[in-house]
Enzyme design. Structure first.
Site, PDB file in Angstrom:
ATOM      1  CB  CYS A   1      -0.923  -0.011   1.212  1.00 26.07           C
ATOM      2  SG  CYS A   1      -1.977   1.457   1.330  1.00 26.07           S
TER       3      CYS A   1
ATOM      4  CB  CYS B   1      -0.538   2.304   4.080  1.00 28.32           C
ATOM      5  SG  CYS B   1      -2.182   1.774   3.607  1.00 28.32           S
ATOM      6  CG  ASP B   2       3.256   1.098   4.502  1.00 31.01           C
ATOM      7  OD1 ASP B   2       2.837   1.570   5.575  1.00 31.01           O
ATOM      8  OD2 ASP B   2       3.050  -0.077   4.136  1.00 31.01           O
TER       9      ASP B   2
END
Length: 320
Positions: A142, A145-146
Site C-alpha cells: 500500500c 499507507c507506507d
C-alpha cells in the site's frame, strides 16, 4: 474414518449479524447497536483485521500517528460499548430464509433479520522467498499507507496494471527513484496512466522481469533478485523498499453461491451498501470500489449500520 461435526443452532434471533470485525464491520456494529439493535460480529481472527498487521497508521483523522493494533482496540471498545457481541467463527455460507438469514460457521448456525458482510480482502502475494520475512520491514502492499516512510529512497514496484503504475507515480513524491518491475514488455495499465509514468523522470522500468527472491539484512530489505524471463539472466537489484501490487483477492468464497458477487469475486452494492439480496449488506474492502482505506471502510460501516435500522423499520411497516 470421517467424523461429522454437528452444527449447533444458536437460539437467539439477532437483528444484525456482522461478518468480519475489521474497521468496516466494527463501525457497522457500533451504529447498529446504538440504534438499539441486537448485533453479533463473527470474526475468524482477532478484531481489527489488517489494522493488526499495520505498525503505524498516519492517515486516520484525529491521530498524527497511532499503532494499528491500538486503533483496532479502540474501535472494538466502541463497537461493543452498546451491547454488540463478538463471536469466533469461519463463515461457510449465508442462507436466505426470507424474513431472516442463517449464517453457517464451522460448528454453529446463527440467525438474524439482516446480515452485513465485512470480510475484506487480502493482497495477492508473489509467493517468493523473503516476502513474508520482510513484510513491514521494506515490503509493502500500500503506497498510500507506507510511501511517506521512504523519503529519498530507491523503491521497486512489482506489477504492470493500473494500480501498480498509479502506485509508482504516487511514490515518486517521496522516493528518489522508482523502478517498475513487470513480467511483460509493455504495461497493462490504461494509456493515460502509462503516459504519466513514462513522462516521470523518477520512474524507470525493468521489462520482461520477475522477482525470484526478496533479500535484506537482519533489519530491512536491501533489494531483490530479478530474473529476465526471456534471457534467463539473473541479477540483484538494490532497493530500500518493495511495493507489491499484483492484485487483490476478495474474501468472498463463502458467498459466491448466493449470487451476490461479480465475476472477480467482489460484492457490488448501491450507495446504501445494499446487495442484490434484500436484508444483506456489504461494507469495506469486500465491496466493488476503487479506494480501500480504513477511512472508507469506516464510512461504509456507518452507512450500513444506519441502513439496517431503516430496513428493519420498513419491514415492520410492511407487516402491519
Amino acid at each position: 474414518m470421517t467424523y461429522l461435526v454437528e452444527k449447533r443452532r444458536e437460539n437467539k434471533m439477532y437483528d444484525v449479524i456482522v461478518i468480519g470485525a475489521g474497521p468496516a464491520g466494527m463501525t457497522a456494529a457500533l451504529y447498529a447497536s446504538r440504534s438499539n439493535l441486537s448485533v453479533v460480529m463473527i470474526e475468524r481472527g482477532a478484531p481489527g483485521g489488517q489494522m493488526n498487521n499495520t505498525a503505524e497508521v498516519e492517515n486516520y483523522p484525529g491521530f498524527e500517528m497511532i499503532l494499528g493494533p491500538e486503533l483496532a482496540e479502540k474501535m472494538y471498545d466502541g463497537a461493543t460499548k452498546f451491547g454488540a457481541e463478538n463471536a469466533y467463527g469461519i463463515v461457510q455460507e449465508i442462507k436466505d430464509c426470507g424474513d431472516y438469514k442463517e449464517v453457517v460457521t464451522g460448528d454453529k448456525t446463527f440467525q438474524a433479520k439482516t446480515v452485513i458482510i465485512a470480510t475484506g480482502c487480502e493482497h495477492r502475494k508473489l509467493g517468493v522467498a523473503g516476502e513474508d520475512e520482510f513484510a513491514g520491514r521494506g515490503v509493502s502492499y500500500c503506497a498510500v499507507c507506507d510511501g511517506a516512510f521512504f523519503r529519498n529512497r530507491k523503491l521497486l514496484v512489482i506489477g504492470g496494471g493500473d494500480s501498480a503504475v498509479e502506485e509508482a507515480i504516487y511514490l515518486t513524491q517521496f522516493a528518489s527513484e522508482v523502478v517498475i518491475v513487470h513480467r511483460r514488455d509493455e504495461l497493462r495499465a490504461q494509456k493515460i496512466i502509462q503516459d504519466r509514468a513514462f513522462a516521470n523522470e523518477k520512474i524507470s522500468f525493468l521489462w520482461d522481469s520477475v522477482v525470484e527472491e526478496i533479500v535484506g539484512n537482519d533489519m530491512v530489505v536491501t533489494g531483490a533478485t530479478i530474473k529476465n524471463v526471456k534471457t534467463g539472466e539473473v541479477h540483484e537489484e538494490s532497493a530500500n523498499g518493495i511495493f507489491i501490487y499484483v492484485g487483490l483477492d476478495p474474501l468472498t468464497e463463502a458467498f459466491q453461491s448466493s449470487g451476490i458477487t461479480n465475476e472477480e469475486g467482489w460484492i457490488p452494492t448501491d450507495d446504501e451498501m445494499r446487495t442484490s439480496i434484500p436484508g444483506v449488506f456489504a461494507v469495506g474492502d469486500v465491496r466493488e470500489k476503487n479506494l480501500r482505506q480504513i477511512t472508507t471502510a469506516v464510512g461504509d460501516g456507518s452507512v450500513a449500520g444506519q441502513e439496517v435500522f431503516n430496513y428493519l423499520e420498513a419491514q415492520k411497516d410492511v407487516k402491519k
